[in-house]
Design a protein around this motif. Sequence first.
Motif, short mmCIF file in Angstrom:
data_model
loop_
_atom_site.label_atom_id
_atom_site.label_comp_id
_atom_site.label_asym_id
_atom_site.label_seq_id
_atom_site.Cartn_x
_atom_site.Cartn_y
_atom_site.Cartn_z
N GLY A 16 0.73 -1.15 0.07
CA GLY A 16 0.19 0.15 -0.01
C GLY A 16 0.77 1.18 0.15
O GLY A 16 0.36 2.35 -0.24
N ILE A 17 2.18 1.24 -0.02
CA ILE A 17 2.91 2.55 0.16
C ILE A 17 2.88 3.02 -1.11
O ILE A 17 2.94 4.73 -1.19
CB ILE A 17 4.38 1.91 0.61
N SER A 18 2.80 2.60 -2.31
CA SER A 18 2.54 3.31 -3.50
C SER A 18 1.34 4.31 -3.78
O SER A 18 1.40 5.33 -4.03
CB SER A 18 2.47 2.38 -4.79
N HIS A 19 0.26 3.58 -3.17
CA HIS A 19 -1.00 4.35 -2.99
C HIS A 19 -0.82 5.50 -1.86
O HIS A 19 -1.25 6.72 -2.06
CB HIS A 19 -2.09 3.46 -2.83
N PHE A 20 -0.21 5.08 -0.80
CA PHE A 20 -0.15 6.10 0.18
C PHE A 20 0.78 7.20 -0.36
O PHE A 20 0.46 8.42 0.06
CB PHE A 20 0.47 5.25 1.57
N PHE A 21 1.89 6.89 -0.90
CA PHE A 21 2.65 7.83 -1.50
C PHE A 21 1.90 9.14 -2.48
O PHE A 21 2.03 10.23 -2.25
CB PHE A 21 3.79 7.41 -2.38
N GLU A 22 1.22 8.28 -3.23
CA GLU A 22 0.40 9.03 -4.28
C GLU A 22 -0.57 10.17 -3.34
O GLU A 22 -0.63 11.27 -3.71
CB GLU A 22 -0.62 8.35 -5.17
N HIS A 23 -1.35 9.65 -2.24
CA HIS A 23 -2.01 10.65 -1.46
C HIS A 23 -1.27 11.60 -0.75
O HIS A 23 -1.50 12.68 -0.84
CB HIS A 23 -2.64 9.71 -0.25
N MET A 24 -0.04 11.45 -0.14
CA MET A 24 0.75 12.38 0.54
C MET A 24 1.36 13.36 -0.42
O MET A 24 1.44 14.54 0.35
CB MET A 24 1.83 11.58 1.14
N VAL A 25 1.79 13.04 -1.42
CA VAL A 25 2.23 14.49 -2.30
C VAL A 25 1.28 15.50 -2.38
O VAL A 25 1.63 16.53 -2.67
CB VAL A 25 2.57 13.97 -3.74
N PHE A 26 -0.07 15.26 -2.41
CA PHE A 26 -0.99 16.29 -2.38
C PHE A 26 -1.12 17.20 -1.08
O PHE A 26 -2.27 17.97 -1.26
CB PHE A 26 -2.32 15.64 -2.98
N THR A 72 -0.74 -2.68 7.62
CA THR A 72 0.50 -2.22 6.85
C THR A 72 0.21 -0.67 6.97
O THR A 72 1.14 -0.11 7.27
CB THR A 72 0.75 -2.73 5.59
N VAL A 73 -0.79 -0.11 6.61
CA VAL A 73 -1.13 1.42 6.57
C VAL A 73 -0.50 1.98 7.73
O VAL A 73 -0.09 3.07 8.02
CB VAL A 73 -2.32 1.85 5.76
N ARG A 74 -1.13 1.50 9.12
CA ARG A 74 -0.88 2.20 10.20
C ARG A 74 0.33 2.26 10.60
O ARG A 74 0.83 2.97 11.32
CB ARG A 74 -1.54 1.11 11.36
N LEU A 75 1.23 1.30 9.98
CA LEU A 75 2.84 1.54 10.30
C LEU A 75 3.59 2.29 9.38
O LEU A 75 4.87 2.37 9.67
CB LEU A 75 3.50 0.11 10.37
N PHE A 76 3.07 2.98 8.44
CA PHE A 76 3.99 3.70 7.24
C PHE A 76 4.50 5.02 8.20
O PHE A 76 3.97 5.51 9.06
CB PHE A 76 3.09 4.29 6.35
N THR A 77 5.82 5.34 7.86
CA THR A 77 6.48 6.28 8.46
C THR A 77 6.98 7.26 7.35
O THR A 77 6.80 7.09 6.15
CB THR A 77 7.63 5.84 9.14
N ARG A 78 7.32 8.39 7.69
CA ARG A 78 8.33 9.37 6.69
C ARG A 78 9.15 8.90 6.18
O ARG A 78 9.55 9.14 4.93
CB ARG A 78 8.36 10.68 7.36
N PRO A 105 4.65 14.96 9.35
CA PRO A 105 4.21 13.74 10.04
C PRO A 105 2.89 14.02 10.46
O PRO A 105 2.11 12.73 10.65
CB PRO A 105 5.37 13.82 11.10
N GLU A 106 2.30 15.02 10.79
CA GLU A 106 1.00 15.19 11.36
C GLU A 106 0.06 14.53 10.11
O GLU A 106 -0.93 14.17 10.45
CB GLU A 106 0.61 16.43 11.97
N ASP A 107 0.33 15.17 8.96
CA ASP A 107 -0.38 15.01 7.94
C ASP A 107 -0.44 13.30 7.51
O ASP A 107 -1.35 12.91 7.13
CB ASP A 107 0.04 15.64 6.51
N ILE A 108 0.67 12.64 7.73
CA ILE A 108 0.83 11.35 7.55
C ILE A 108 -0.29 10.53 8.45
O ILE A 108 -0.73 9.67 7.91
CB ILE A 108 2.30 10.75 7.88
N GLU A 109 -0.19 10.91 9.69
CA GLU A 109 -1.07 10.37 10.53
C GLU A 109 -2.57 10.33 10.04
O GLU A 109 -3.16 9.40 10.36
CB GLU A 109 -1.02 10.80 12.11
N ARG A 110 -3.04 11.63 9.74
CA ARG A 110 -4.36 11.79 9.47
C ARG A 110 -4.64 11.38 8.23
O ARG A 110 -5.74 10.73 7.96
CB ARG A 110 -4.43 13.54 9.25
N GLU A 111 -3.76 11.02 7.21
CA GLU A 111 -4.10 10.38 5.81
C GLU A 111 -4.31 9.24 5.86
O GLU A 111 -4.72 8.26 5.44
CB GLU A 111 -2.98 10.85 4.97
N LYS A 112 -3.49 8.57 7.17
CA LYS A 112 -3.66 6.99 7.33
C LYS A 112 -5.01 6.49 7.61
O LYS A 112 -5.53 5.79 7.02
CB LYS A 112 -2.87 6.66 8.55
#
Length: 412
Positions: A46-56, A165-171, A116-123
């Motif tokens: 899921g990291i590819s999809h999460f990366f796509e979310h986070m660049v926005f 897996t998504v819950r454990l993603f980090t910067r 990091p705060e955006d990462i937690e919200r986007e999860k």
Amino acid sequence: MRFLSYTKRVLPCGARVVFRRMDSPLVAVNLWVRAGVKDEEPEKNGISHFFEHMVFKGTVHFPGLLLSRRVQALGGTLNAGTSLDTTDFYLVVPREFWKEALALEMELVTQPLFDPEDIEREKMVVIQEIHLDEDDPEERLARLLYERVFSNTPYGLPILGREETVRLFTREDLLRHQERFYHPANMVLAVSGDLQEGELFAFSEELFGSFPAPRELDTPLFPPLPSPERQIVECVMDVRRFYGAIGFLCGGIKSDDCYLLRLLSLVMGDGLGSRLNVALREERQIVDTIHTTYSYYEHAGIFAIFFTFSRGNLEEIEEAIRGEFTRLTYFVPTDEELKRAKNLLKSGFFSATETTLGSAELLGRLDTIDSIDRSLRALFEIERVKPQDLVEVARRYVDFERGTSILIKPGE
């Protein structure tokens, strides 16, 4: 192929740029990256999809809401998508802003903030997406089918990832993913619109030159595909009718059989006049809906029959489907059936190229997972396809003794 004239150039940095000149007030800029589920380690699914979310969520020069405001100021439409093979980002703007659009798209993938705060919200946003898919019977049906047909390969993993897996993603995970895959030699830039070709290539080379030099990193190897075997999976959902699917492992886009499988799908299960619809829905009335698909990827493909029914049983329906494929051997597709399939295939292709975005998406995806030149040449060779060719390709892949059957039943 004059109706789809395009120019392709490999820049010194290794990036490929594909350009189609179109008489339009809009320009589509579509950046494709060879990074999808196939490149993910299971624990990072899921990291590819999460990366796509986070660049926005913002870049160095356009943090937070300034990014969306900048896109609006250009009169643009910005979006992205992740697949088993790729991640892509597109921006459609009025012609006069194409340089700003291209520069902004490059900044998206080279200078995201990854706060990091955006990462937690986007999860939580992505986990909600995962739950919505789990509650959708059609999504769950497809997910189970891919999981079994592509078992023990990355193609069997969900694009969205899994909640654990998504819950454990980090910067650091996002930065590592960026470093591994977001470099020019792993990218295709597809642009469609009324531009000067030379100016586009020069400006693209200038922008790609701003990418940091890639480190030597291991490229993930795609594991061997499984040997097809008979599988039957049943599960219960809170639904009012039965949802079924039968899937078969096939060759992917690089296979010589790719367009034959697409034509076979159109003959057997596309529209009310297709063979499965006439036999099972109209004549025997044992299904409510039925259709076939052939989905093709870089390393493999899947030919599938999807159906729903309110009465009857899976065995009866599968036997009827099997009977129609057996019947194909004795009653080969008629000239009319084959002509219809060829026309539908070409019509879908032509429709995709009518807009700047459709053109950029089509050319970009083809050149990312294969080669535009080879794919288009194969498309225009379908006129040589004969009825017996579809019989042979069905024999090669549609083996019900080795197919995967999925059934979702109503229940608590």
